[in-house]
Design a protein around this motif. Structure first.
Motif, PDB file in Angstrom:
ATOM      1  N   SER A  33       2.696 -41.246 -49.940  1.00 40.67           N
ATOM      2  CA  SER A  33       4.240 -41.513 -50.299  1.00 40.67           C
ATOM      3  C   SER A  33       4.483 -40.019 -50.853  1.00 40.67           C
ATOM      4  O   SER A  33       5.551 -39.782 -50.344  1.00 40.67           O
ATOM      5  N   LYS A  70       4.638 -37.710 -47.550  1.00 46.07           N
ATOM      6  CA  LYS A  70       5.926 -38.104 -46.802  1.00 46.07           C
ATOM      7  C   LYS A  70       7.024 -37.249 -47.366  1.00 46.07           C
ATOM      8  O   LYS A  70       7.785 -36.916 -46.429  1.00 46.07           O
ATOM      9  N   ASP A  71       7.169 -37.205 -48.536  1.00 46.06           N
ATOM     10  CA  ASP A  71       8.515 -36.397 -49.138  1.00 46.06           C
ATOM     11  C   ASP A  71       8.263 -34.830 -48.655  1.00 46.06           C
ATOM     12  O   ASP A  71       9.140 -34.083 -48.396  1.00 46.06           O
ATOM     13  N   TYR A  72       6.774 -34.529 -48.675  1.00 44.04           N
ATOM     14  CA  TYR A  72       6.413 -33.186 -48.385  1.00 44.04           C
ATOM     15  C   TYR A  72       6.744 -32.664 -46.994  1.00 44.04           C
ATOM     16  O   TYR A  72       7.210 -31.691 -46.649  1.00 44.04           O
ATOM     17  N   ILE A  73       6.362 -33.620 -45.955  1.00 47.07           N
ATOM     18  CA  ILE A  73       6.947 -33.352 -44.694  1.00 47.07           C
ATOM     19  C   ILE A  73       8.245 -33.209 -44.579  1.00 47.07           C
ATOM     20  O   ILE A  73       8.486 -32.135 -43.798  1.00 47.07           O
ATOM     21  N   LEU A  74       9.158 -34.052 -45.124  1.00 46.69           N
ATOM     22  CA  LEU A  74      10.730 -33.944 -44.947  1.00 46.69           C
ATOM     23  C   LEU A  74      11.209 -32.704 -45.733  1.00 46.69           C
ATOM     24  O   LEU A  74      11.881 -32.048 -45.245  1.00 46.69           O
ATOM     25  N   ASN A  75      10.435 -32.229 -46.766  1.00 45.14           N
ATOM     26  CA  ASN A  75      10.677 -30.907 -47.424  1.00 45.14           C
ATOM     27  C   ASN A  75       9.536 -30.082 -48.290  1.00 45.14           C
ATOM     28  O   ASN A  75       9.335 -30.878 -49.407  1.00 45.14           O
ATOM     29  N   LYS A 134       7.328 -32.700 -57.014  1.00 44.20           N
ATOM     30  CA  LYS A 134       6.920 -33.972 -57.024  1.00 44.20           C
ATOM     31  C   LYS A 134       5.417 -34.300 -57.413  1.00 44.20           C
ATOM     32  O   LYS A 134       5.216 -35.740 -57.799  1.00 44.20           O
ATOM     33  N   ILE A 172       1.292 -29.026 -43.093  1.00 41.62           N
ATOM     34  CA  ILE A 172       2.628 -28.911 -42.710  1.00 41.62           C
ATOM     35  C   ILE A 172       3.005 -28.225 -41.409  1.00 41.62           C
ATOM     36  O   ILE A 172       4.019 -28.265 -40.981  1.00 41.62           O
ATOM     37  N   ASN A 185       3.682 -32.771 -36.734  1.00 43.53           N
ATOM     38  CA  ASN A 185       3.566 -34.196 -37.349  1.00 43.53           C
ATOM     39  C   ASN A 185       4.283 -35.497 -36.876  1.00 43.53           C
ATOM     40  O   ASN A 185       4.882 -36.353 -37.805  1.00 43.53           O
ATOM     41  N   ASP A 186       4.502 -35.394 -35.678  1.00 47.39           N
ATOM     42  CA  ASP A 186       5.499 -36.407 -35.049  1.00 47.39           C
ATOM     43  C   ASP A 186       4.962 -37.588 -35.272  1.00 47.39           C
ATOM     44  O   ASP A 186       5.725 -38.855 -35.740  1.00 47.39           O
ATOM     45  N   LYS A 200       5.066 -38.850 -39.038  1.00 45.96           N
ATOM     46  CA  LYS A 200       6.519 -39.103 -39.439  1.00 45.96           C
ATOM     47  C   LYS A 200       6.949 -40.527 -39.106  1.00 45.96           C
ATOM     48  O   LYS A 200       7.816 -41.181 -39.570  1.00 45.96           O
TER      49      LYS A 200
END
Length: 268
Positions: free
Chosen positions: A215, A218-223, A230, A258, A262-263, A266
């Motif tokens: 979880s 997932k936040d880390y990949i997005l930003n 977090k 990062i 990470n396709d 994601k």
């Protein structure tokens, strides 16, 4: 990479999280570390898949065209390579579906994956039907009919404890004590542990830890900039505590993670 969702029949929704047709259409392959696998998966390799060797939980797993693979949940680091020509149907199950499908203790499948194309006549027939089908829709129809026959069996009473506990783990992003988990699931800690062994393979604590880490990542990949903010939200003491989980689950640093492609992470 092209990812196309396949429709999941309502009667299979308690067991199947998602079904995807994954088709890599780039000119170059890429390698990546995959996140901890709390969703067991079926991988149906289609005719256009290239032969490729991947590291799964410390072992070499060779993906070849026209085969069926199954991988249980797992925490050991896995390194995957997606070639330019990759064509698979990926079916992600909910954690409790491992024991339901195989009708034996799911702990035997934890951190394991393998080619199951020849595990009995039913798998051989399914594989033949998939490869003979002309369209993705026809292939998926054969697969979900097969899964229907395997998953819709009489479920013992203790299965409901596991379902309730997993729903709580998901809703809390893994930030929940085992005591609270057992209490909210209306069972004892001992019974919950035994039931998880039967249906999931991981312990409640292991699954909660994987969900918590995934979880946050997932936040880390997005930003990536939100990482420091977090850490406390996901009950990590500090950055060094999180770095230990990166090493444990991925064997790389957050910066290395990062920077990779990470396709797939994601998507799933």
């Amino acid at each position: 990479m092209q990812a196309r969702s396949l429709p999941i029949p309502l009667h299979l929704s308690p067991y199947i999280k998602s079904a995807l047709w994954l088709k890599r259409n780039a000119q170059e392959s890429f390698s990546f570390k995959i996140l901890p696998r709390f969703h067991p998966a079926f991988i149906f390799s289609l005719e256009n898949t290239l032969n490729i060797t991947n590291q799964f939980a410390g072992i070499e797993l060779i993906f070849q065209p026209c085969n069926i693979y199954f991988g249980g949940e797992g925490i050991l680091p896995s390194l995957f390579t997606i070639p330019a020509k990759m064509d698979v149907i990926l079916v992600l199950l909910y954690p409790q579906a491992t024991g339901v499908f195989w009708q034996e203790d799911a702990v035997h499948f934890f951190n394991r994956a393998g080619n199951i194309s020849y595990n009995g006549q039913s798998f051989r027939i399914l594989n033949e039907r998939i490869q003979e089908a002309r369209t993705i829709e026809e292939k998926w129809q054969h697969i979900h009919l097969f899964l229907t026959n395997k998953l819709l069996k009489k479920i013992p009473y203790n299965f409901s404890y596991v379902q309730r506990a997993i729903n709580l783990i998901r809703r809390t992003s893994g930030v929940i004590s085992i005591e609270a988990l057992a209490r909210e699931s209306c069972t004892s800690q001992r019974n919950l542990l035994d039931s998880f062994r039967q249906y999931v393979g991981a312990s409640p604590k292991q699954l909660a830890s994987m969900v918590r880490f995934n979880s946050l990542v997932k936040d880390y990949i997005l930003n990536p900039k939100v990482l420091d903010k977090k850490i406390a939200q996901y009950s990590y003491y500090d950055a060094s505590h999180l770095y230990k989980d990166f090493t444990r689950y991925l064997a790389i640093t957050p910066q290395d993670f990062i920077s990779q492609v990470n396709d797939i992470n994601k998507v799933i």
